[in-house]
Write a protein that holds these residues in place. Structure first.
Motif, PDB file in Angstrom:
ATOM      1  N   TYR A  75       0.836  -1.037  -0.076  1.00  0.00           N
ATOM      2  CA  TYR A  75       0.000   0.125  -0.072  1.00  0.00           C
ATOM      3  C   TYR A  75       0.879   1.069  -0.128  1.00  0.00           C
ATOM      4  N   TYR A  76       0.520   2.236  -0.959  1.00  0.00           N
ATOM      5  CA  TYR A  76       1.539   3.390  -1.036  1.00  0.00           C
ATOM      6  C   TYR A  76       0.473   4.555  -0.872  1.00  0.00           C
ATOM      7  N   VAL A 130      -6.403  -4.308  -5.608  1.00  0.00           N
ATOM      8  CA  VAL A 130      -7.645  -3.675  -5.383  1.00  0.00           C
ATOM      9  C   VAL A 130      -7.197  -2.573  -4.263  1.00  0.00           C
ATOM     10  N   LEU A 131      -7.986  -1.311  -4.393  1.00  0.00           N
ATOM     11  CA  LEU A 131      -7.850  -0.398  -3.481  1.00  0.00           C
ATOM     12  C   LEU A 131      -9.479   0.073  -3.176  1.00  0.00           C
ATOM     13  N   ARG A 140      -7.874   1.402   1.829  1.00  0.00           N
ATOM     14  CA  ARG A 140      -6.967   0.295   2.009  1.00  0.00           C
ATOM     15  C   ARG A 140      -6.578  -0.622   0.834  1.00  0.00           C
ATOM     16  N   ALA A 141      -5.527  -1.604   0.951  1.00  0.00           N
ATOM     17  CA  ALA A 141      -5.230  -2.177  -0.274  1.00  0.00           C
ATOM     18  C   ALA A 141      -5.797  -3.977   0.068  1.00  0.00           C
ATOM     19  N   THR A 159      -4.530  -4.758   3.754  1.00  0.00           N
ATOM     20  CA  THR A 159      -3.861  -3.768   4.771  1.00  0.00           C
ATOM     21  C   THR A 159      -4.812  -3.276   5.810  1.00  0.00           C
ATOM     22  N   GLY A 160      -4.119  -2.473   6.640  1.00  0.00           N
ATOM     23  CA  GLY A 160      -5.372  -1.588   7.369  1.00  0.00           C
ATOM     24  C   GLY A 160      -5.842  -0.439   6.598  1.00  0.00           C
ATOM     25  N   TRP A 161      -6.844   0.374   7.275  1.00  0.00           N
ATOM     26  CA  TRP A 161      -7.216   1.490   6.733  1.00  0.00           C
ATOM     27  C   TRP A 161      -6.233   2.556   7.030  1.00  0.00           C
TER      28      TRP A 161
END
Length: 131
Positions: A53-54, A75-76, A115-116, A128-130
């Motif tokens: 996640y960037y 997915v984002l 999040r990713a 990932t987390g938010w």
């Protein structure tokens, strides 16, 4: 989140909800003014695949998957109403002959979060987390 069937042969972006409602959404992170401003702030792994996640405080965020197999997608999810509720999302499938994919930008600035997610074969085993 509704996952799409993983039948695409070529990389292609898909989006739903109100994705595209905010500045920079619909553009890749290499767009002028955003390229070079992203930093990795989240990462997870699943079965040897990497989910990253960037984030950029100037442009928003994007998801990237690496060492991915066919039938997987980055997915984002983006929420303008708080953690846990995706109001819009963008995904990108892995192109034939490659092992990575990355999404277009999601605008999680001004109180929005994102999040990713790594999705494979219609399932989302890791996220990932938010942020």
């Amino acid at each position: 989140m509704a996952l799409l069937p993983a039948t695409a042969v070529h990389a292609a972006p898909y989006s739903r909800g109100n994705y595209g409602a905010y500045a920079r959404e619909g553009q890749y992170p290499t767009v002028s003014g955003c390229a070079g401003t992203f930093r990795q702030v989240g990462a997870r792994t699943f079965e040897g695949m990497a989910l990253k996640y960037y984030y950029s405080n100037a442009c928003g965020s994007f998801a990237r998957i690496e060492n991915a197999r066919a039938n997987c997608e980055a997915v984002l999810e983006r929420s303008n109403s708080g953690v846990g509720r995706a109001d819009g999302w963008i995904s990108e499938t892995v192109d034939a002959g490659l092992d990575y994919a990355y999404t277009k930008i999601g605008n999680n600035l001004n109180g929005r979060v994102s999040r990713a997610i790594l999705a494979c074969d219609g399932h989302a085993p890791v996220n990932t987390g938010w942020y």
